[in-house]
Motif scaffolding. Sequence first.
Motif, short mmCIF file in Angstrom:
data_model
loop_
_atom_site.label_atom_id
_atom_site.label_comp_id
_atom_site.label_asym_id
_atom_site.label_seq_id
_atom_site.Cartn_x
_atom_site.Cartn_y
_atom_site.Cartn_z
N HIS A 84 0.81 -1.22 0.00
CA HIS A 84 0.00 0.00 0.00
C HIS A 84 0.85 1.28 0.00
O HIS A 84 0.36 2.34 0.37
N LEU A 85 2.10 1.15 -0.42
CA LEU A 85 2.97 2.32 -0.57
C LEU A 85 4.02 1.99 -1.63
O LEU A 85 5.17 1.70 -1.31
N GLY A 86 3.59 2.00 -2.89
CA GLY A 86 4.51 1.59 -3.95
C GLY A 86 4.30 2.38 -5.23
O GLY A 86 3.31 3.12 -5.38
N TRP A 87 5.24 2.21 -6.18
CA TRP A 87 5.24 3.00 -7.41
C TRP A 87 5.64 2.14 -8.60
O TRP A 87 6.61 1.35 -8.51
N LEU A 88 4.96 2.34 -9.70
CA LEU A 88 5.37 1.78 -10.99
C LEU A 88 6.25 2.82 -11.66
O LEU A 88 5.78 3.90 -12.04
N ARG A 89 7.55 2.51 -11.82
CA ARG A 89 8.52 3.54 -12.22
C ARG A 89 9.01 3.41 -13.66
O ARG A 89 9.58 4.36 -14.19
N ALA A 132 -4.11 7.42 -11.58
CA ALA A 132 -3.80 8.79 -12.01
C ALA A 132 -4.98 9.72 -11.75
O ALA A 132 -4.79 10.89 -11.37
N ARG A 133 -6.20 9.22 -11.93
CA ARG A 133 -7.37 10.05 -11.64
C ARG A 133 -7.48 10.34 -10.14
O ARG A 133 -7.86 11.44 -9.73
N LEU A 134 -7.15 9.35 -9.31
CA LEU A 134 -7.25 9.54 -7.86
C LEU A 134 -6.21 10.52 -7.35
O LEU A 134 -6.52 11.43 -6.56
N ARG A 167 2.60 13.03 -13.28
CA ARG A 167 3.50 13.47 -14.35
C ARG A 167 4.77 14.09 -13.74
O ARG A 167 5.89 13.80 -14.17
N ALA A 168 4.59 14.94 -12.74
CA ALA A 168 5.75 15.58 -12.10
C ALA A 168 6.61 14.55 -11.36
O ALA A 168 7.84 14.66 -11.33
N ASP A 169 5.96 13.55 -10.77
CA ASP A 169 6.67 12.54 -9.99
C ASP A 169 7.38 11.52 -10.87
O ASP A 169 8.29 10.84 -10.41
N GLY A 170 6.93 11.40 -12.11
CA GLY A 170 7.58 10.46 -13.02
C GLY A 170 7.28 9.01 -12.75
O GLY A 170 8.02 8.12 -13.18
N ALA A 171 6.18 8.75 -12.06
CA ALA A 171 5.82 7.37 -11.73
C ALA A 171 4.31 7.29 -11.50
O ALA A 171 3.67 8.30 -11.18
N LEU A 172 3.76 6.09 -11.65
CA LEU A 172 2.36 5.85 -11.32
C LEU A 172 2.29 5.20 -9.94
O LEU A 172 2.89 4.14 -9.72
N PRO A 173 1.58 5.80 -8.99
CA PRO A 173 1.56 5.30 -7.62
C PRO A 173 0.47 4.24 -7.40
O PRO A 173 -0.55 4.20 -8.09
N ASN A 174 0.70 3.41 -6.41
CA ASN A 174 -0.36 2.58 -5.86
C ASN A 174 -1.49 3.51 -5.40
O ASN A 174 -1.23 4.60 -4.88
N GLU A 175 -2.73 3.08 -5.58
CA GLU A 175 -3.86 3.95 -5.26
C GLU A 175 -3.89 4.41 -3.81
O GLU A 175 -4.43 5.48 -3.49
N TYR A 176 -3.28 3.65 -2.91
CA TYR A 176 -3.29 4.02 -1.50
C TYR A 176 -2.43 5.24 -1.20
O TYR A 176 -2.51 5.80 -0.10
#
Length: 499
Positions: free
Chosen positions: A205-210, A236-238, A245-254
């Motif tokens: 519940h604290l991760g990123w697709l990088r 991304a919607r959440l 975009r600024a973070d450069g990664a897609l986060p886990n929804e949590y």
Amino acid sequence: MKLTILGGGGFRVPLVYEAVATAATGLAVDEVALYDVDPARLRTISAVIEGIAERLRAEGHRATLPRLTATTDLREAVTGADFVFSAVRVGGAEARTVDERVALGLGLLGQETIGPGGLAFALRTIPVALDIARTIAERAPEAWVINFTNPAGIVTEAMRTVLGDRVVGICDTPIGLVRRVGRLLGVDLVAGERGASFDYVGLNHLGWLRSVRVDGTDRLPGLLADDAALEEIEEARLIGKDWVRADGALPNEYLFYYLHTSAAIERITGAATTRGEFLAKQQGDFYLAAAEAGATGATDFDAQHPSAPEHRAERSSRSDGADPDRCCTSPLQLWRSTLHEREATYMAESRDEERREEDIAGGGYQEVALRLMTAIATGRSERMILDVGNAPAGSDAPPEQRIVPELPADAVLEVLCLVDGEGVHPQPVAPVELGRLGMMGTLRAAERKILEAALTGSREAAWQGFSAHPLVSSPVLGQQLLEGYIAGHPQIAALLGEG
């Protein structure tokens, strides 16, 4: 092959049975054994499963249907098991409401696994999880344990002290993110089509697709630059398109709860009920409706327990006053309608719109568990995001031999793994950026203090854990949280010598 499900009276258990019974991955399971401390819920879920089995028999799946057993005896349940699926909820949904309300009463986030509520959940769960691990080590030492008991990361870390690398944590949210991205790219990222690979790292519940590489090219930057593409990615919607975009990664929804904490608290407190209160009522109504309808008829559980006549008498007395509108509704029908409502309202406080059907669908944790079991049992390799040790259990590996060198060797991380007949093999990740590493380290430090309190009964360690959580960061609030949870949870009061 025997699969044991701990928390077998839990609402989502039929999903696991259905996945196993259809043998979608080619794995044949001979017996599914349900264990729960609540015999009434065991009977109800057994009835739901019998309804599923009846439908599957009519559809031609008779040969793959596993035998169903149910018991309130843990030792009996795990004896001879090849796989154990652990999904227990100590204190039930009612305890979750205490987790939420104590935190909200102090102006903090009240959520199941994120924030102080997650720490309270861990504090009362870890002693039970360790008892389970010891029983499995004694009665089924060769079994693989698949842990979905929340908070999955620190609970898995605790169970690894007994079971080592044979316990693995699972969660369906990371692989759901990867699949959403894969659909946009027209590639099965999990299967590795067109040489596809991806980098996912974090804690549960604290991760990123990088990164997402297809045909040798990282396609993630292009997705992040495309508003239309991000609109199709729930995370991304959440979180916000500009932020990802600024973070450069897609986060886990949590990550919503960490990045939009004030908004989450405002929405939760503005609702009529918390999520825990909603589920406690919804599931309570479901179990009661199943009993009132006379739906929980004789099952394998009743056959194994000579006291079944009094259970049948209880069901008969309840059904005498049943709602006539429900008299002909099967437990399976009740369960399916309740399930859809539950999934559609998941993380409702994070959304400004109803959840999309394509985001509700997607396999769920039961599919992750079945794929994991199949890979280990058959040797057919799978790529999966799992909660595993930063290094092999007991190895005390030096930093250069760890997945994330900066974190302890025995810390449980959530990363891409290759699974086959030899076990679970975590894959290397790129160096973790300082900001992400800081979030991971701060959270796990707080959780480890809670683990220490669970093992030793130290009130001081519990206070430190609550105080150090990144969504608390206050010794004063930490003390107030501890006092509130001692008052609200008999299990925590007893553990810390306050009972």
